[in-house]
Design an enzyme around this catalytic site. Structure first.
Site, PDB file in Angstrom:
ATOM      1  N   HIS A  15      45.699  49.882  33.869  1.00  0.00           N
ATOM      2  CA  HIS A  15      44.585  49.197  32.870  1.00  0.00           C
ATOM      3  C   HIS A  15      45.085  49.344  31.556  1.00  0.00           C
ATOM      4  O   HIS A  15      44.487  49.907  30.735  1.00  0.00           O
ATOM      5  CB  HIS A  15      43.184  49.958  33.035  1.00  0.00           C
ATOM      6  CG  HIS A  15      42.105  49.100  33.386  1.00  0.00           C
ATOM      7  ND1 HIS A  15      41.975  48.541  34.563  1.00  0.00           N
ATOM      8  CD2 HIS A  15      40.937  48.936  32.794  1.00  0.00           C
ATOM      9  CE1 HIS A  15      40.783  47.993  34.678  1.00  0.00           C
ATOM     10  NE2 HIS A  15      40.256  47.923  33.662  1.00  0.00           N
ATOM     11  N   GLY A  21      41.467  42.859  34.676  1.00  0.00           N
ATOM     12  CA  GLY A  21      41.485  42.184  35.894  1.00  0.00           C
ATOM     13  C   GLY A  21      41.730  40.729  35.836  1.00  0.00           C
ATOM     14  O   GLY A  21      42.733  40.425  36.704  1.00  0.00           O
TER      15      GLY A  21
END
Length: 337
Positions: free
Chosen positions: A246, A253
């Site tokens: 992340h 995403g």
């Protein structure tokens, strides 16, 4: 081609053929000998591919077999995707207007679906009007419009990487920058400097100081595995490993799905369209794949999900081209106990 019609439909779900594919189930059956299904079938790995064109170089690896006993759900999903891929490969290359139409179609469908998974309210039709005609949609949040335009830019860059043999860290930064620069220029293509967490997830993300080294580790993993893993396995694992880092403040995403699709098109596959209709399945399979303090991860579950999503993408394409669909149910029923 009838790709325009496909834009109006969601990814089809064929419950009949999936009734035999229970989660966690395995098969103790043997495939009868045939040119397609026997232990002499080789796994073909594409090294150099022209998108929608001919494979120009291959390696034959006899230690990979297409079918075998005790197949897991993940392995079955991978086989189904490969069967569809063979149907599509048989009618390549796609060139000229056909190639442009296909590329434009997935520009709309992946932009819409990837954004919709994250809560963007634009419909597929509205995304099409925005990207093709430049007409903004009244009553919609400005951020939704910016996300769609940014994703389309990143998609175009993704296709510029199509003939490359690999993806570099700079490419990942550029994919995020193009997607996010209209929303926040200062955060676009820049590693986050704050600690974040994934809503609803037990996954513990690295600290900002750890991100550069974790991304270097990811790049090393890519170099070691991009030519050895099956394309769908590699793409799904690349997605999962990236999300566990992340690295950005927002847009992880969507960058992960762009990264996954870059790996797929570099290996001759169609971009994978993950419908927002299966968002819950997507989130559950991704969460189950992560290591957490409470349990070990199950990467195979997410690989199976990606393979099934790619199969549905391929099946929609096969229908639009009026090609003969692989008869999955027949193949399964002809297994020998």
């Amino acid at each position: 081609m009838d790709l325009e019609l496909v834009l109006q439909s969601s990814i089809s779900q064929e419950k009949e053929e999936n009734n035999v594919l229970k989660n966690g189930a395995t098969y103790t059956r043997r495939w009868p000998a045939s040119p397609l299904r026997n232990n002499s079938i080789f796994h073909i790995r594409k090294l150099t591919t022209l998108f929608f064109g001919y494979v120009t170089s291959i390696i034959i690896e006899p230690h990979h077999v297409l079918w075998r006993e005790n197949m897991t759900n993940m392995e079955i999903q991978l086989v189904k995707a490969e069967l569809c891929q063979r149907v599509i490969d048989a009618v390549r290359p796609f060139e000229g207007e056909s190639r442009k139409e296909i590329q434009d179609f997935y520009r709309i469908s992946t932009t819409w679906s990837s954004n919709a998974i994250e809560g963007n309210t634009l419909t597929m039709g509205e995304t099409k009007v925005l990207l093709e005609d430049g007409i903004t949609i009244g009553g919609k949040p400005l951020k939704d419009t910016l996300e769609a335009c940014g994703h389309a830019e990143a998609y175009d860059y993704m296709f510029s990487l199509m003939r490359n043999a690999q993806v570099a860290l700079d490419d990942i930064l550029e994919l995020h920058r193009l997607f996010y620069h209209k929303i926040s220029e200062k955060d676009a293509g820049i590693y986050r400097n704050t600690q974040v967490r994934i809503t609803g997830s037990e996954t513990i993300l690295p600290t900002p100081k750890e991100i550069p080294s974790r991304m270097k580790q990811l790049e090393l993993w890519m170099r070691e595995n991009e030519k050895t893993l099956k394309p769908l396995v590699y793409a799904a694992e690349l997605y999962r490993r990236f999300v566990e880092i992340h690295p950005f403040k927002d847009g992880n995403g969507r960058t992960a799905r762009l990264l996954m699709n870059t790996a797929l098109i570099q290996n001759g596959y169609l971009p994978c369209v993950i419908s927002p209709a299966i968002r819950l399945d997507y989130l559950q399979s991704l969460e189950a794949s992560h290591d957490t303090p409470a349990r070990g991860g199950d990467p195979d579950r997410f690989i199976a999900f990606v393979a099934e999503a790619e199969t549905e993408t391929e099946k929609d394409f096969i229908r639009s081209m009026h090609l003969e669909m692989p008869d999955f149910k027949h193949e399964l029923e002809n297994m020998e106990r």
